[in-house]
Design a protein around this motif. Structure first.
Motif, PDB file in Angstrom:
ATOM      1  N   ALA A  67       0.844  -1.188   0.000  1.00 17.29           N
ATOM      2  CA  ALA A  67       0.000   0.000   0.000  1.00 17.29           C
ATOM      3  C   ALA A  67       0.887   1.248   0.000  1.00 17.29           C
ATOM      4  O   ALA A  67       2.029   1.208   0.479  1.00 17.29           O
ATOM      5  CB  ALA A  67      -0.907  -0.008   1.224  1.00 17.29           C
ATOM      6  N   PRO A  68       0.401   2.369  -0.536  1.00 11.63           N
ATOM      7  CA  PRO A  68       1.219   3.585  -0.594  1.00 11.63           C
ATOM      8  C   PRO A  68       1.733   4.037   0.768  1.00 11.63           C
ATOM      9  O   PRO A  68       2.804   4.647   0.851  1.00 11.63           O
ATOM     10  CB  PRO A  68       0.268   4.623  -1.204  1.00 11.63           C
ATOM     11  N   GLU A  69       0.985   3.738   1.830  1.00 13.66           N
ATOM     12  CA  GLU A  69       1.400   4.177   3.162  1.00 13.66           C
ATOM     13  C   GLU A  69       2.301   3.175   3.872  1.00 13.66           C
ATOM     14  O   GLU A  69       2.750   3.404   4.997  1.00 13.66           O
ATOM     15  CB  GLU A  69       0.172   4.452   4.041  1.00 13.66           C
ATOM     16  N   ASP A  70       2.609   2.046   3.223  1.00 17.17           N
ATOM     17  CA  ASP A  70       3.447   1.029   3.870  1.00 17.17           C
ATOM     18  C   ASP A  70       4.850   1.578   4.135  1.00 17.17           C
ATOM     19  O   ASP A  70       5.470   2.200   3.268  1.00 17.17           O
ATOM     20  CB  ASP A  70       3.544  -0.207   2.965  1.00 17.17           C
ATOM     21  N   GLU A  71       5.367   1.307   5.334  1.00 14.15           N
ATOM     22  CA  GLU A  71       6.671   1.848   5.709  1.00 14.15           C
ATOM     23  C   GLU A  71       7.832   1.160   4.996  1.00 14.15           C
ATOM     24  O   GLU A  71       8.976   1.636   5.052  1.00 14.15           O
ATOM     25  CB  GLU A  71       6.842   1.761   7.224  1.00 14.15           C
ATOM     26  N   ASN A  72       7.572   0.040   4.306  1.00 16.01           N
ATOM     27  CA  ASN A  72       8.639  -0.599   3.534  1.00 16.01           C
ATOM     28  C   ASN A  72       9.160   0.295   2.418  1.00 16.01           C
ATOM     29  O   ASN A  72      10.294   0.111   1.955  1.00 16.01           O
ATOM     30  CB  ASN A  72       8.159  -1.929   2.958  1.00 16.01           C
ATOM     31  N   TRP A  73       8.335   1.240   1.956  1.00 10.56           N
ATOM     32  CA  TRP A  73       8.828   2.173   0.941  1.00 10.56           C
ATOM     33  C   TRP A  73      10.026   2.944   1.472  1.00 10.56           C
ATOM     34  O   TRP A  73      10.966   3.237   0.724  1.00 10.56           O
ATOM     35  CB  TRP A  73       7.731   3.150   0.517  1.00 10.56           C
ATOM     36  N   LEU A  74      10.005   3.260   2.754  1.00 13.42           N
ATOM     37  CA  LEU A  74      11.102   3.990   3.361  1.00 13.42           C
ATOM     38  C   LEU A  74      12.354   3.138   3.479  1.00 13.42           C
ATOM     39  O   LEU A  74      13.463   3.583   3.187  1.00 13.42           O
ATOM     40  CB  LEU A  74      10.681   4.492   4.745  1.00 13.42           C
ATOM     41  N   PHE A  75      12.182   1.877   3.896  1.00 15.53           N
ATOM     42  CA  PHE A  75      13.333   1.051   4.238  1.00 15.53           C
ATOM     43  C   PHE A  75      13.884   0.233   3.071  1.00 15.53           C
ATOM     44  O   PHE A  75      15.087   0.012   2.983  1.00 15.53           O
ATOM     45  CB  PHE A  75      12.962   0.102   5.385  1.00 15.53           C
ATOM     46  N   ALA A  76      13.016  -0.259   2.195  1.00 16.68           N
ATOM     47  CA  ALA A  76      13.454  -1.243   1.200  1.00 16.68           C
ATOM     48  C   ALA A  76      13.604  -0.693  -0.209  1.00 16.68           C
ATOM     49  O   ALA A  76      14.239  -1.346  -1.044  1.00 16.68           O
ATOM     50  CB  ALA A  76      12.462  -2.416   1.188  1.00 16.68           C
ATOM     51  N   PHE A  77      13.047   0.472  -0.494  1.00 17.72           N
ATOM     52  CA  PHE A  77      13.031   0.974  -1.863  1.00 17.72           C
ATOM     53  C   PHE A  77      13.717   2.335  -1.929  1.00 17.72           C
ATOM     54  O   PHE A  77      13.088   3.386  -1.827  1.00 17.72           O
ATOM     55  CB  PHE A  77      11.593   1.042  -2.390  1.00 17.72           C
TER      56      PHE A  77
END
Length: 216
Positions: A108-118
């Motif tokens: 989802a756009p709000e998932d915190e994995n965007w910060l850590f993994a991408f």
């Protein structure tokens, strides 16, 4: 790239330390250097952070979003356990590998994995190539780089590049995709087919026989 958070009443940036990929809280104001467990981590006087691994569960629970809502921290500290398996020939040196086994299309756009993994620094590996020419030793350095662009953005994409002798303006090969599986398949093809066996690269000939491939 990072996410603004509040810890013990102080605004900090939740991110990963560039050298080790460890989750940390990065300094935003000079006076925050005096916070408990804040460490000097770089060559510049502004490079201070608190590593999440040094915080107790109670201290981790004090990290919130700026509006005071809670943030799931504990899962993010274990991302290094979810590294994507790769088949890599022995002639390559891995300088950086943070490719996690996460499909961006499932987030989802709000998932915190965007910060850590991408982010822009996911994989970097290199191979040193030498040959004897006219009684002289010539050397080349071949690098393969993978990043997510724009950094941390859900609408971004992976960009995979093969770089000869640090010439980032003119990559030997380039491939772009939002699919992690396509990226892994392409990377392994480069390693085991396009750059195997390891040999000195004639750049002009290589450009004629290998087209740069971009995908949306």
């Amino acid at each position: 790239m990072g996410k603004e958070v509040i810890y013990n009443g102080q605004p900090l940036t939740l991110t990963r330390f560039w050298a080790t990929n460890e989750p940390c809280l990065w300094i935003r104001e000079p006076e925050q250097r005096q916070m408990p467990k804040m460490e000097f981590v770089g060559g510049y006087p502004t490079e201070f952070c608190i590593f999440l691994k040094n915080l107790t569960p109670e201290e981790l629970a004090r990290i919130t979003l700026p509006d005071g809502s809670p943030i799931d921290i504990e899962d993010k500290t274990m991302g290094y356990l979810n590294i994507q398996p790769l088949r890599i020939p022995p002639n390559w040196t891995i300088k950086l590998n943070k490719l996690e086994n996460i499909d961006p299309e499932t987030l989802a756009p709000e998932d915190e994995n965007w910060l850590f993994a991408f982010n822009e620094d996911i994989i970097y590996m290199e191979s040193q190539i030498t040959r004897e020419q006219n009684q002289q030793i010539e050397e080349q350095k071949l690098g393969i780089d993978l990043g997510w662009y724009p950094d941390g953005e859900p609408d971004g994409k992976f960009i995979l590049q093969a770089i000869l002798n640090e010439d980032w303006d003119d990559p030997l090969m380039k491939f772009s995709s939002r699919s992690k599986d396509e990226i892994v398949k392409t990377l392994e093809k480069w390693l085991w087919e396009d750059f195997m066996p390891v040999r000195f690269i004639d750049e002009e000939y290589f450009h004629k026989t290998h087209r740069i491939k971009l995908k949306g």
